[in-house]
Design a protein around this motif. Structure first.
Motif, PDB file in Angstrom:
ATOM      1  N   ASP A  37       0.833  -1.205   0.000  1.00  0.00           N
ATOM      2  CA  ASP A  37       0.000   0.000   0.000  1.00  0.00           C
ATOM      3  C   ASP A  37       0.867   1.255   0.000  1.00  0.00           C
ATOM      4  OD1 ASP A  37      -2.309  -1.483  -0.022  1.00  0.00           O
ATOM      5  OD2 ASP A  37      -2.675  -1.304   2.141  1.00  0.00           O
ATOM      6  N   ARG A  38       1.946   1.246   0.781  1.00  0.00           N
ATOM      7  CA  ARG A  38       2.850   2.392   0.831  1.00  0.00           C
ATOM      8  C   ARG A  38       3.519   2.610  -0.529  1.00  0.00           C
ATOM      9  NH1 ARG A  38       8.064   1.903   1.942  1.00  0.00           N
ATOM     10  NH2 ARG A  38       7.701  -0.036   3.048  1.00  0.00           N
ATOM     11  N   GLN A  39       3.935   1.531  -1.181  1.00  0.00           N
ATOM     12  CA  GLN A  39       4.562   1.652  -2.496  1.00  0.00           C
ATOM     13  C   GLN A  39       3.577   2.192  -3.531  1.00  0.00           C
ATOM     14  OE1 GLN A  39       6.004  -2.293  -3.179  1.00  0.00           O
ATOM     15  NE2 GLN A  39       7.940  -1.935  -2.121  1.00  0.00           N
ATOM     16  N   ILE A  40       2.319   1.759  -3.457  1.00  0.00           N
ATOM     17  CA  ILE A  40       1.299   2.256  -4.392  1.00  0.00           C
ATOM     18  C   ILE A  40       1.061   3.743  -4.166  1.00  0.00           C
ATOM     19  CG2 ILE A  40      -1.160   2.139  -4.964  1.00  0.00           C
ATOM     20  CD1 ILE A  40      -0.967  -0.896  -4.486  1.00  0.00           C
ATOM     21  N   ALA A  43       3.956   5.718  -5.574  1.00  0.00           N
ATOM     22  CA  ALA A  43       3.918   5.738  -7.034  1.00  0.00           C
ATOM     23  C   ALA A  43       2.846   6.698  -7.535  1.00  0.00           C
ATOM     24  CB  ALA A  43       3.672   4.338  -7.577  1.00  0.00           C
ATOM     25  N   GLN A  44       1.690   6.734  -6.878  1.00  0.00           N
ATOM     26  CA  GLN A  44       0.625   7.653  -7.283  1.00  0.00           C
ATOM     27  C   GLN A  44       1.052   9.100  -7.075  1.00  0.00           C
ATOM     28  OE1 GLN A  44      -2.654   6.231  -4.936  1.00  0.00           O
ATOM     29  NE2 GLN A  44      -3.431   4.925  -6.576  1.00  0.00           N
ATOM     30  N   GLU A  45       1.719   9.368  -5.951  1.00  0.00           N
ATOM     31  CA  GLU A  45       2.198  10.726  -5.701  1.00  0.00           C
ATOM     32  C   GLU A  45       3.253  11.121  -6.728  1.00  0.00           C
ATOM     33  OE1 GLU A  45       3.542  10.989  -1.691  1.00  0.00           O
ATOM     34  OE2 GLU A  45       1.579  10.514  -0.854  1.00  0.00           O
ATOM     35  N   ARG A  46       4.134  10.196  -7.082  1.00  0.00           N
ATOM     36  CA  ARG A  46       5.177  10.458  -8.069  1.00  0.00           C
ATOM     37  C   ARG A  46       4.537  10.737  -9.433  1.00  0.00           C
ATOM     38  NH1 ARG A  46       8.441   6.515  -6.688  1.00  0.00           N
ATOM     39  NH2 ARG A  46       7.316   4.992  -7.921  1.00  0.00           N
TER      40      ARG A  46
END
Length: 79
Positions: A37-40, A43-46
């Motif tokens: 969840d943290r990686q997703i 990635a969305q913020e990036r």
């Protein structure tokens, strides 16, 4: 320590060990889900910040557009 106390201690250790064996896969799965969840989210913020940066850039026509414009103008001149 007499035999009854030793048996009680052994039984408590066995029960505690069984609890750890049963709960460990669940705890590992929950930690893995939190990591994913943290990686997703990262990635969305990036992607969001890259989209904001790209929208502020001026647009430059591609090579294909320049080529097509040149061909159109030649056809108009020849006609």
């Amino acid at each position: 320590m007499n035999a009854d106390q030793a048996q009680t201690l052994l039984a408590m250790i066995v029960v505690l060990g069984m609890f750890v064996v049963l709960a460990l896969p669940s705890l590992i799965g929950a930690a893995r889900d939190r990591r994913i969840d943290r990686q997703i989210r990262e990635a969305q913020e990036r992607d969001r910040t890259e989209a904001q940066k790209s929208s502020s850039r001026s647009t430059v026509p591609s090579t294909a557009t320049w080529y097509a414009d040149g061909r159109r103008s030649k056809k108009l001149v020849n006609s």
